[in-house]
Design a protein around this motif. Structure first.
Motif, short mmCIF file in Angstrom:
data_model
loop_
_atom_site.label_atom_id
_atom_site.label_comp_id
_atom_site.label_asym_id
_atom_site.label_seq_id
_atom_site.Cartn_x
_atom_site.Cartn_y
_atom_site.Cartn_z
N ASP A 117 0.82 -1.22 0.00
CA ASP A 117 0.00 0.00 0.00
C ASP A 117 0.85 1.27 0.00
N TYR A 118 2.14 1.11 0.29
CA TYR A 118 2.99 2.30 0.37
C TYR A 118 4.22 2.15 -0.54
N LEU A 119 5.43 1.92 -0.01
CA LEU A 119 6.61 1.94 -0.87
C LEU A 119 6.92 0.60 -1.52
N ALA A 120 6.49 -0.50 -0.92
CA ALA A 120 6.64 -1.84 -1.50
C ALA A 120 8.08 -2.17 -1.88
N ILE A 121 9.04 -1.80 -1.03
CA ILE A 121 10.44 -2.13 -1.29
C ILE A 121 10.64 -3.62 -0.97
N PRO A 122 11.30 -4.39 -1.83
CA PRO A 122 11.52 -5.81 -1.54
C PRO A 122 12.25 -5.99 -0.21
N LYS A 123 11.76 -6.90 0.63
CA LYS A 123 12.31 -7.07 1.97
C LYS A 123 13.76 -7.52 1.94
N ASP A 124 14.12 -8.32 0.94
CA ASP A 124 15.49 -8.82 0.91
C ASP A 124 16.50 -7.75 0.50
N LYS A 125 16.00 -6.57 0.15
CA LYS A 125 16.89 -5.46 -0.19
C LYS A 125 17.27 -4.64 1.04
N LEU A 126 16.69 -4.94 2.18
CA LEU A 126 16.88 -4.11 3.37
C LEU A 126 17.75 -4.80 4.41
N TRP A 127 18.72 -4.06 4.94
CA TRP A 127 19.60 -4.49 6.03
C TRP A 127 19.35 -3.60 7.23
N VAL A 128 19.70 -4.09 8.42
CA VAL A 128 19.40 -3.35 9.65
C VAL A 128 20.61 -3.37 10.57
N THR A 129 20.86 -2.22 11.24
CA THR A 129 21.88 -2.17 12.30
C THR A 129 21.21 -1.78 13.61
N HIS A 187 21.77 -1.53 -2.97
CA HIS A 187 21.62 -1.20 -4.39
C HIS A 187 22.06 -2.34 -5.30
N GLY A 188 22.69 -3.39 -4.74
CA GLY A 188 23.06 -4.53 -5.56
C GLY A 188 24.54 -4.63 -5.85
N PRO A 189 24.99 -5.81 -6.29
CA PRO A 189 26.42 -6.08 -6.47
C PRO A 189 27.08 -5.25 -7.58
N ASP A 190 26.30 -4.61 -8.43
CA ASP A 190 26.90 -3.78 -9.47
C ASP A 190 27.52 -2.51 -8.92
N ILE A 191 27.16 -2.17 -7.68
CA ILE A 191 27.68 -0.96 -7.03
C ILE A 191 28.71 -1.39 -5.98
N TRP A 192 29.88 -0.72 -5.98
CA TRP A 192 30.92 -1.10 -5.01
C TRP A 192 30.53 -0.69 -3.60
N GLY A 193 30.92 -1.51 -2.63
CA GLY A 193 30.72 -1.19 -1.22
C GLY A 193 30.30 -2.41 -0.43
N GLY A 194 30.54 -2.35 0.88
CA GLY A 194 30.18 -3.45 1.76
C GLY A 194 29.11 -3.05 2.75
N PRO A 195 28.55 -4.00 3.47
CA PRO A 195 27.49 -3.71 4.45
C PRO A 195 28.03 -2.88 5.61
N PRO A 196 27.15 -2.24 6.38
CA PRO A 196 27.60 -1.42 7.50
C PRO A 196 28.45 -2.24 8.48
N ASP A 204 28.99 2.85 -2.03
CA ASP A 204 27.64 3.30 -2.31
C ASP A 204 26.62 2.18 -2.47
N ARG A 205 27.05 0.93 -2.21
CA ARG A 205 26.10 -0.16 -2.40
C ARG A 205 25.02 -0.15 -1.30
N TYR A 206 25.43 -0.06 -0.05
CA TYR A 206 24.49 -0.10 1.08
C TYR A 206 24.29 1.32 1.60
N MET A 246 13.43 4.93 -4.62
CA MET A 246 12.16 4.72 -5.31
C MET A 246 12.23 5.08 -6.80
N GLN A 247 13.19 5.91 -7.18
CA GLN A 247 13.34 6.29 -8.58
C GLN A 247 14.46 5.51 -9.27
N HIS A 248 15.02 4.52 -8.54
CA HIS A 248 15.99 3.57 -9.09
C HIS A 248 17.24 4.26 -9.63
#
Length: 874
Positions: A117-129, A187-196, A204-206, A246-248
């Motif tokens: 109903d709102y942003l509908a971001i895929p859950k597997d795209k989200l990490w948490v600290t 943002h996916g493996p095409d962008i360099w960077g590691g998780p927090p 810029d990946r995470y 949201m604008q990819h």
């Protein structure tokens, strides 16, 4: 999904969860002197978190405009060169004031981000600290929300101290704080960077998109953590960052808001390369500058105004890099209003005012650039060695607003370097002076562990029986004071007015049998009044009973000036317009000072009109009426309210002349306007771009000023041998005569210079087809030498000129190359050779250069360098 739609969806979602929508507050914090700008959504709710303010709601949602360009949160230097740093951004936030806590905050965030109903971001795209010690938050994310352990990261104190962590948030060095949990988008493996938490986390990946702060503590000035009255929630999600998701796109500057501004900037500047980083800088800076001006900040040399000036000049510098030769920045207010005016209508309402303020600052900066270039050229002419001293770089920066990066560019052209260590030392010395100048009369960190508060009874009486509640000496709370000791006395009740609202604190005496404390000033610290002074007789202890007596002469003079300030404010708005708003004031027994927003100087005719209106109100002798009422009633009454001031539920409304002047004010005032007697304006000046200052006197001070002016006029009449009736015509005649004489002097100088340059043309020689004139010109100063250079270049049409003169024992050199030859010959290169010959330095543009030295005997050798240089280039 466009940015405006995301903003609207966020507000709508939390409204459905029982949150009250609250409008964005000003970028100038109204309730926190420790902050330069509003840098987070929670700033307007700080007192609610601390339990010092009550709202009719316990849940709130807002889209808060923020600026981070000074203080602890300062992103200015990174703007334009990273994907996500801004000076201005919007913070979407939801808040709980002692209502829900971690569980609800986490689930609300997850639902908004992932719900269809709102942003509908895929859950597997989200990490948490989470903060390392926050087991409760970890468990909610892992067991209730379902975040797997591999995407749920604990972050400890990774910044060198306890609670110094990416996952422990505070709004500043002091204030509400607590552990936080952050949500990141992959943002996916095409962008360099590691998780927090990983070595590659700066990539810029995470990208962090939401921060949920669990407010549990208040950090004091000494670093101690005190639990808040009720645990609360402060969350923040940057609109620009979530819009990028949201604008990819991977950069905030690629979202709809910025693409429109970047396109408008490119169009104004005639630039086709839309990827140029300078366009991003300018697009960011127009947002912060426009909103700051809309919120009452104007360019100046201190505080918030200085930061605004720095941002404007940084934008102007980037425009210059893109080829701008005329003011352009103000032209971007209109496209900004198109993009953001729907959400922030003040941009449309104040568009003309914002444009005017920006244009004035751009024009002023153009002048400072010209001045700075002249100063730099003079310093380079006498430079010894290959490094520009730090003091020179600092003087250009501090006095002329000359950007350090521009000085560095010019230095590179001259094969010079900057003494940055010396520059930083000069900057630190300035900061130290600023810190010293801003010290309060008592240590800001002093804790007055004294019950109750001081009750002010001085509206109706100037003397009272009082009790000593506390004593302060050398920044420490003490039990007693001895003869000769200086300190501050805290009373349970007092007739002494403490400095506030621009009115100076009272002075007077505290007396008892065998005891005399002379009060020089009265200040506030929280709810207590501190009476600063010296004990000249007896001994003073906590609990003593005293007689407090305000100096009636000083209070009365102060009262008259304060009441006149209100009349002056009303008269200014009547004559100059409703845009006039108070920017500061100082009321003492000697005079009043009033600072106000006004783009141009107030003319003498306007000053006479303003003064006349005030004195007409004084002669009307109307009562000065005071009424206590709620804030809404005060607004309906039309009371003027100071910008950024925080008011309680009940306010004190002061009116004069019926509706002539109605303002909120806690100061002391005359009983009738006629008590003021007379007001006389003694000075009008500009103290910053768009801010003027009027100084005035009242009562006996006004009579003294009138008498002094009359005495000066009589003296001037006698000097001119005139009469009061013909003084103005005699003065005009004298001025006209002086101007004619000056014109004649200038004409004769020009004639001499022209005659001299005509004779010099006979010394021109040709070297390989190039006309070269290298000669000595005696009896002229540096300015006349430059004038002769210009005239000779014009007469040669095509050629090279090198002139030298001796001025006060030093050699002054000027070199010029006509435009048609600058592709092959450079005046700056000629000057380097010539100046070196006389033991000095020099440089400049390809068509014109200046320099000098100390070896007068080597002038002929220096002049010979022109021919040598021309031959070497053929």
């Amino acid at each position: 999904m466009k940015s405006a739609a995301i903003r609207e969806a966020f507000i709508r979602f939390f409204e459905s969860k029982g949150h009250t929508p609250v409008a964005s507050s000003s970028l100038v914090p109204g309730n926190d002197p420790t902050l330069l700008f509003t840098n987070a959504g929670m700033v307007q709710f700080k007192d609610v978190f601390l339990g010092q303010d009550k709202r009719p709601y316990t849940r709130a949602v807002s889209s808060q405009r923020c600026v981070r360009a000074g203080g602890k949160h300062n992103d200015l230097e990174n703007v334009g060169y990273t994907a996500r740093h801004h000076t201005f951004f919007e913070m979407l936030g939801n808040f709980s004031f002692g209502d829900y806590f971690k569980r609800e905050a986490i689930n609300y965030a997850w639902e908004f981000l992932t719900s269809s109903d709102y942003l509908a971001i895929p859950k597997d795209k989200l990490w948490v600290t989470v903060y390392a010690d926050d087991d409760e938050a970890y468990q909610i994310w892992n067991e209730e929300v379902g975040i797997p352990a591999e995407r749920l990261i604990r972050i400890g104190d990774n910044k060198g101290a306890k609670y110094a962590s990416d996952n422990f948030w505070s709004m500043g060095d002091t204030g509400p704080c607590g552990p936080c949990t952050e949500i990141f988008y992959d943002h996916g493996p095409d962008i360099w960077g590691g998780p927090p938490g990983s070595p590659e986390e700066d990539g810029d990946r995470y990208i962090e998109i939401w921060n949920n702060v669990f407010m549990q503590f208040n950090r004091d000035a000494d670093g101690s953590m005190e639990p808040l009255p009720a645990p609360s929630v402060d969350t923040g999600m940057g609109l620009e960052r979530i819009s990028a998701v949201m604008q990819h796109v991977h950069s905030n500057y690629e979202i709809d808001l910025f693409q429109a501004l970047i396109g408008a900037t490119a169009k104004v500047l005639g630039v086709s390369d839309l990827e140029n980083s300078s366009l991003r800088v300018i697009a960011d800076h127009i947002r912060s500058c426009a909103f700051l001006i809309a919120d009452g900040v104007l360019p100046s040399n201190e505080g918030r105004g200085y930061v605004l000036r720095r941002i404007i000049r940084r934008a102007a510098r980037h425009g210059n890099k893109l080829g701008a030769t005329a003011p352009f920045f103000h032209k971007l207010v209109a496209p900004l209003a198109v993009e953001m005016g729907e959400a922030y209508p003040e941009l449309r309402e104040l568009q003309a005012q914002i444009e005017k303020a920006l244009l004035q600052e751009e024009e002023q900066f153009a002048k400072t650039l010209d001045q700075g270039m002249k100063i730099l050229e003079q310093d380079l002419a006498g430079l010894e060695g290959k490094q520009i001293p730090g003091e020179t770089v600092f003087r250009l920066y501090d006095t002329y607003g000359f950007p350090v990066d521009l000085t560095a560019d010019i230095a590179r052209e001259q094969e010079l370097t900057l003494d940055m260590d010396g520059f930083e030392a000069a900057m630190e010395a300035q900061r130290e002076r600023a810190r010293s100048a801003s010290n309060f009369k008592m240590d800001a960190g002093l804790k007055l562990d004294i019950e109750g508060s001081t009750q002010f009874c001085g509206y109706t009486q100037l003397a009272a029986e009082v009790e000593v509640r506390g004593l302060v000496r050398d920044g420490e709370v003490v039990d007693g004071l001895s003869v000769g000791e200086r300190g501050a006395v805290i009373l349970a009740d007092t007739p002494f007015y403490a400095e506030s609202g621009g009115q100076a604190g009272d002075s007077g005496l505290l007396l008892a049998n065998g005891l005399r404390f002379e009060v020089a000033d009265t200040q506030k610290s929280g709810d207590h009044f501190l009476h600063y002074g010296v004990l000249v007789e007896g001994a003073l202890a906590v609990g003593d009973k005293l007689e407090a007596k305000v100096d009636p002469t000083i209070r009365q003079a102060t009262v008259l000036n304060h009441s006149a300030t209100h009349l002056l404010h009303a008269a200014l708005r009547q004559v100059l317009g409703s845009h006039v708003s108070q920017k500061g004031s100082l009321v003492t027994a000697e005079r009043l000072r009033f600072d106000f927003s006004q783009p141009e100087a107030v003319t003498p005719a306007q000053l006479r009109e303003i003064e006349g209106i005030v004195n007409a109100e004084i002669r009307r002798n109307t009562p000065v009426e005071v009424a206590e009422m709620d804030i809404d009633s005060a607004r309906k009454r039309g009371a003027m309210m100071l910008f950024g001031e925080k008011y309680g539920d009940s306010v004190r409304v002061l009116s004069m002349g019926g509706d002539f002047s109605i303002e909120l004010c806690g100061g002391t005032h005359a009983k009738r306007t006629g008590d003021i007697g007379l007001m006389r304006i003694v000075a009008e000046s500009g103290i910053a771009a768009g801010v003027r200052r009027i100084e005035a006197v009242t009562g006996q001070g006004a009579l003294d000023a009138v008498n002094a002016d009359s005495g000066l006029l009589q003296q001037a009449v006698a000097t001119l041998k005139a009469t009061p009736d013909n003084f103005d015509s005699k003065l005009a005649q004298l001025i006209s005569s002086q101007r004619e004489l000056q014109k004649e002097v200038d004409r004769l100088k020009a004639k001499l210079a022209t005659a001299g340059s005509r004779d010099l043309l006979g010394e021109v020689v040709e070297i390989g087809g190039v006309k070269v004139l290298a000669t000595r010109v005696d009896g002229v100063d540096a300015k006349a030498l430059r004038d002769s250079l210009d005239q000779l270049k014009n007469k040669l049409v095509s050629g090279i000129v090198l002139l030298a003169t001796e001025d006060e024992g030093k050699v002054v050199l000027a070199a010029g190359v006509t435009k048609d030859l600058t592709g092959s010959y450079k005046a700056g290169d000629i000057m380097k050779l010539a100046a070196a010959a006389v033991g000095g330095k020099g440089g400049g543009r390809p068509d014109m250069a200046q320099g000098g030295g100390t070896d007068v005997a080597a002038i002929d050798q220096a002049l010979a360098c022109a021919a040598t240089y021309v031959q070497s280039q053929q």
